[in-house]
Write a protein that holds these residues in place. Structure first.
Motif, PDB file in Angstrom:
ATOM      1  N   ALA A 186      -9.329 -21.383  86.284  1.00 48.98           N
ATOM      2  CA  ALA A 186      -8.576 -22.087  87.319  1.00 48.98           C
ATOM      3  C   ALA A 186      -8.688 -23.602  87.152  1.00 48.98           C
ATOM      4  N   ILE A 187      -9.873 -24.098  86.828  1.00 52.60           N
ATOM      5  CA  ILE A 187     -10.057 -25.539  86.611  1.00 52.60           C
ATOM      6  C   ILE A 187      -9.278 -25.989  85.383  1.00 52.60           C
ATOM      7  N   TYR A 188      -9.300 -25.186  84.342  1.00 52.88           N
ATOM      8  CA  TYR A 188      -8.558 -25.529  83.125  1.00 52.88           C
ATOM      9  C   TYR A 188      -7.060 -25.616  83.393  1.00 52.88           C
ATOM     10  N   LEU A 189      -6.528 -24.678  84.157  1.00 52.00           N
ATOM     11  CA  LEU A 189      -5.103 -24.721  84.479  1.00 52.00           C
ATOM     12  C   LEU A 189      -4.760 -25.966  85.294  1.00 52.00           C
ATOM     13  N   GLN A 190      -5.663 -26.381  86.176  1.00 50.76           N
ATOM     14  CA  GLN A 190      -5.415 -27.587  86.959  1.00 50.76           C
ATOM     15  C   GLN A 190      -5.292 -28.814  86.072  1.00 50.76           C
ATOM     16  N   ALA A 191      -6.063 -28.860  84.998  1.00 44.67           N
ATOM     17  CA  ALA A 191      -6.060 -30.033  84.127  1.00 44.67           C
ATOM     18  C   ALA A 191      -5.003 -29.968  83.039  1.00 44.67           C
ATOM     19  N   ALA A 192      -4.663 -28.766  82.559  1.00 44.64           N
ATOM     20  CA  ALA A 192      -3.833 -28.661  81.361  1.00 44.64           C
ATOM     21  C   ALA A 192      -2.429 -28.142  81.602  1.00 44.64           C
ATOM     22  N   LEU A 193      -2.194 -27.434  82.706  1.00 43.44           N
ATOM     23  CA  LEU A 193      -0.906 -26.779  82.898  1.00 43.44           C
ATOM     24  C   LEU A 193      -0.031 -27.580  83.851  1.00 43.44           C
ATOM     25  N   SER A 194       1.223 -27.759  83.464  1.00 45.93           N
ATOM     26  CA  SER A 194       2.214 -28.414  84.307  1.00 45.93           C
ATOM     27  C   SER A 194       3.394 -27.462  84.486  1.00 45.93           C
ATOM     28  N   THR A 195       3.648 -27.036  85.717  1.00 43.85           N
ATOM     29  CA  THR A 195       4.730 -26.092  86.005  1.00 43.85           C
ATOM     30  C   THR A 195       5.864 -26.824  86.693  1.00 43.85           C
ATOM     31  N   ARG A 196       6.993 -26.922  86.007  1.00 47.16           N
ATOM     32  CA  ARG A 196       8.150 -27.607  86.575  1.00 47.16           C
ATOM     33  C   ARG A 196       8.999 -26.687  87.449  1.00 47.16           C
ATOM     34  N   ILE A 197       8.867 -25.372  87.267  1.00 52.01           N
ATOM     35  CA  ILE A 197       9.676 -24.443  88.050  1.00 52.01           C
ATOM     36  C   ILE A 197       9.280 -24.487  89.517  1.00 52.01           C
ATOM     37  N   SER A 198       7.988 -24.439  89.773  1.00 54.93           N
ATOM     38  CA  SER A 198       7.490 -24.444  91.146  1.00 54.93           C
ATOM     39  C   SER A 198       6.133 -25.109  91.159  1.00 54.93           C
ATOM     40  N   LYS A 199       5.901 -25.938  92.150  1.00 55.05           N
ATOM     41  CA  LYS A 199       4.611 -26.603  92.281  1.00 55.05           C
ATOM     42  C   LYS A 199       3.513 -25.614  92.633  1.00 55.05           C
ATOM     43  N   LEU A 200       3.882 -24.557  93.379  1.00 55.89           N
ATOM     44  CA  LEU A 200       2.884 -23.606  93.841  1.00 55.89           C
ATOM     45  C   LEU A 200       2.563 -22.525  92.819  1.00 55.89           C
ATOM     46  N   LEU A 201       3.315 -22.436  91.722  1.00 51.45           N
ATOM     47  CA  LEU A 201       3.078 -21.385  90.749  1.00 51.45           C
ATOM     48  C   LEU A 201       1.697 -21.518  90.129  1.00 51.45           C
ATOM     49  N   LYS A 202       1.322 -22.715  89.728  1.00 47.75           N
ATOM     50  CA  LYS A 202       0.005 -22.922  89.135  1.00 47.75           C
ATOM     51  C   LYS A 202      -1.103 -22.584  90.121  1.00 47.75           C
ATOM     52  N   PHE A 242     -22.051 -23.326  86.604  1.00 47.64           N
ATOM     53  CA  PHE A 242     -21.818 -23.457  85.172  1.00 47.64           C
ATOM     54  C   PHE A 242     -20.344 -23.726  84.870  1.00 47.64           C
ATOM     55  N   ALA A 243     -19.435 -23.190  85.662  1.00 46.89           N
ATOM     56  CA  ALA A 243     -18.020 -23.504  85.460  1.00 46.89           C
ATOM     57  C   ALA A 243     -17.756 -24.982  85.710  1.00 46.89           C
ATOM     58  N   TRP A 244     -18.372 -25.538  86.743  1.00 43.24           N
ATOM     59  CA  TRP A 244     -18.188 -26.963  87.046  1.00 43.24           C
ATOM     60  C   TRP A 244     -18.832 -27.838  85.977  1.00 43.24           C
ATOM     61  N   LEU A 245     -20.055 -27.503  85.587  1.00 39.53           N
ATOM     62  CA  LEU A 245     -20.739 -28.313  84.575  1.00 39.53           C
ATOM     63  C   LEU A 245     -19.997 -28.275  83.245  1.00 39.53           C
ATOM     64  N   THR A 246     -19.525 -27.103  82.844  1.00 41.34           N
ATOM     65  CA  THR A 246     -18.846 -26.991  81.559  1.00 41.34           C
ATOM     66  C   THR A 246     -17.513 -27.719  81.558  1.00 41.34           C
ATOM     67  N   SER A 247     -16.751 -27.580  82.630  1.00 42.68           N
ATOM     68  CA  SER A 247     -15.430 -28.208  82.679  1.00 42.68           C
ATOM     69  C   SER A 247     -15.516 -29.725  82.789  1.00 42.68           C
ATOM     70  N   VAL A 248     -16.511 -30.237  83.486  1.00 46.21           N
ATOM     71  CA  VAL A 248     -16.601 -31.683  83.725  1.00 46.21           C
ATOM     72  C   VAL A 248     -17.367 -32.400  82.621  1.00 46.21           C
ATOM     73  N   TYR A 249     -18.488 -31.821  82.165  1.00 52.18           N
ATOM     74  CA  TYR A 249     -19.365 -32.552  81.246  1.00 52.18           C
ATOM     75  C   TYR A 249     -19.304 -32.052  79.803  1.00 52.18           C
ATOM     76  N   VAL A 250     -18.893 -30.821  79.577  1.00 52.49           N
ATOM     77  CA  VAL A 250     -18.783 -30.316  78.210  1.00 52.49           C
ATOM     78  C   VAL A 250     -17.353 -30.456  77.708  1.00 52.49           C
ATOM     79  N   ALA A 251     -16.427 -29.784  78.385  1.00 45.37           N
ATOM     80  CA  ALA A 251     -15.017 -29.885  77.979  1.00 45.37           C
ATOM     81  C   ALA A 251     -14.389 -31.204  78.404  1.00 45.37           C
ATOM     82  N   ASP A 252     -14.930 -31.839  79.471  1.00 44.80           N
ATOM     83  CA  ASP A 252     -14.403 -33.117  79.958  1.00 44.80           C
ATOM     84  C   ASP A 252     -12.892 -33.016  80.198  1.00 44.80           C
ATOM     85  N   LEU A 253     -12.494 -32.027  80.985  1.00 38.81           N
ATOM     86  CA  LEU A 253     -11.080 -31.733  81.163  1.00 38.81           C
ATOM     87  C   LEU A 253     -10.327 -32.835  81.885  1.00 38.81           C
ATOM     88  N   PHE A 254     -11.008 -33.588  82.743  1.00 38.02           N
ATOM     89  CA  PHE A 254     -10.320 -34.595  83.540  1.00 38.02           C
ATOM     90  C   PHE A 254     -10.603 -36.008  83.046  1.00 38.02           C
TER      91      PHE A 254
END
Length: 345
Positions: free
Chosen positions: A201-217, A256-268
């Motif tokens: 879910a965190i990855y989709l927030q950072a990487a996915l852009s849905t033009r069809i609908s804002k609520l789809l993501k 661990f999901a928060w630590l990995t997404s923020v400090y390892v993958a640095d998604l944002f």
């Protein structure tokens, strides 16, 4: 960075992940869990044995296949930003087509980050299980403990007695169930499933852009997280874990999901630097002052030059912007000392 250096770094990261995964397997196979005692008559250990709604094989398959598949689809088909190269970079992107090499490199990195976080979580969960050694809710049904004197918990003299020396007399269950009896805390299903679904879910927030609908993501994010929550709840209803085991597993997965997404993958990282003014796109964002303000600054500059021959200092809000220099030819000498300070008034 040369391509050989990138390749070496990628191989090194792969070896680190393999080493951590091997350490988790060795810890699970070679280390015996702490043998915890129990009180005869403990109602929390008297639940029946039930089949797991989500088995271990299905859990491993989902945590490996679902997030990896989503990352593959997003990284291969998402629209890449043009960056700070302007028209030249845009023209190069048009010539290169879909930039497959770049996409594959990003795919390798993002999938590797996810798997590395999963390996860290697995090692932590197994280590905690082995150190705590908490008995599962179906302990009596699986073990049918027998004391050294041949008595059982059904005998009146053992009611409320703490037992730390016993043997399991039930011959109708597998060795796997015996090995899992004192590995209840925390729930491995809850930790691994919540980690994989929340990270997705965190990855989709950072990487996915849905033009069809804002609520789809956001709908996809909600469904992934709810699936992880559902799997966690089944561990309670199947009598494989106490509620506190599941809660601890969920917290493990979230952390661990928060630590990995923020400090390892640095998604944002892009959004963070963009907000503070240090991104490559800063040069593109021209700060245009109102007409009255521009005229007053131009008049003040002319008066200052005419009075003492010394050009006035640039106002603070012009640092990091080129339009001021273009609008004030008298200040062209400042162009050679131009720096992007990222200052926002």
């Amino acid at each position: 960075m040369s391509k050989y250096t990138k390749l070496a770094r990628g191989i090194c990261d792969l070896l680190l992940w393999a080493a951590l995964t091997a350490a988790s397997l060795l810890l699970y196979k070679l280390v015996r869990p702490f043998r915890r005692g129990f009180f005869c008559g403990d109602e929390s250990l008297g639940y029946p044995l039930r089949e797991s709604t989500i088995g271990s094989a299905l859990l491993i398959g989902v945590t490996l296949a679902v997030p990896t598949s989503v990352i593959i689809v997003v990284e291969l088909f998402k629209q890449l930003p043009a960056g700070a190269g302007g028209r030249d970079l845009a023209a190069r992107d048009k010539r290169d087509g879909c930039r497959l090499v770049h996409r594959l490199a990003q795919l390798y990195k993002q999938a590797g980050y996810y798997l590395f976080g999963l390996a860290m979580l697995t090692f932590t969960t197994i280590l905690t299980k082995l150190c705590i050694g908490r008995l599962r809710p179906h302990f009596y049904a699986v073990c049918q403990p027998m004391l050294p004197d041949g008595s059982t918990c059904q005998d009146a003299q053992n009611e409320g007695r703490y037992i730390d020396t016993y043997t399991c007399s039930n011959a109708n269950v597998t060795d796997f169930l015996f090995q899992q009896l004192n590995q209840s805390f925390p729930s491995g299903h809850a930790s691994m499933m919540m980690y994989s679904m929340l990270y997705l879910a965190i990855y989709l927030q950072a990487a996915l852009s849905t033009r069809i609908s804002k609520l789809l993501k956001h709908l996809l994010q909600f469904l992934f997280v709810m699936f992880g929550w559902y799997v966690s709840l089944t561990r309670i209803t199947d009598y494989w874990h106490h509620w506190s085991d599941v809660l601890a597993g969920v917290l493990f997965g979230v952390v661990f999901a928060w630590l990995t997404s923020v400090y390892v993958a640095d998604l944002f990282a892009f959004r963070r630097w963009n907000r503070t003014g240090y991104s490559a796109n800063t040069l593109k964002k021209a700060q245009v002052s109102p007409k009255n303000s521009t005229k007053s600054q131009s008049n003040a500059a002319a008066v200052s030059v005419a009075g003492n021959g010394v050009p006035p200092a640039l106002p603070a809000y012009t640092f990091g912007t080129l339009p001021y220099l273009a609008a004030h030819p008298a200040q062209a000498q400042y162009a050679q000392t131009y720096h992007n300070y990222g200052y926002v008034p």
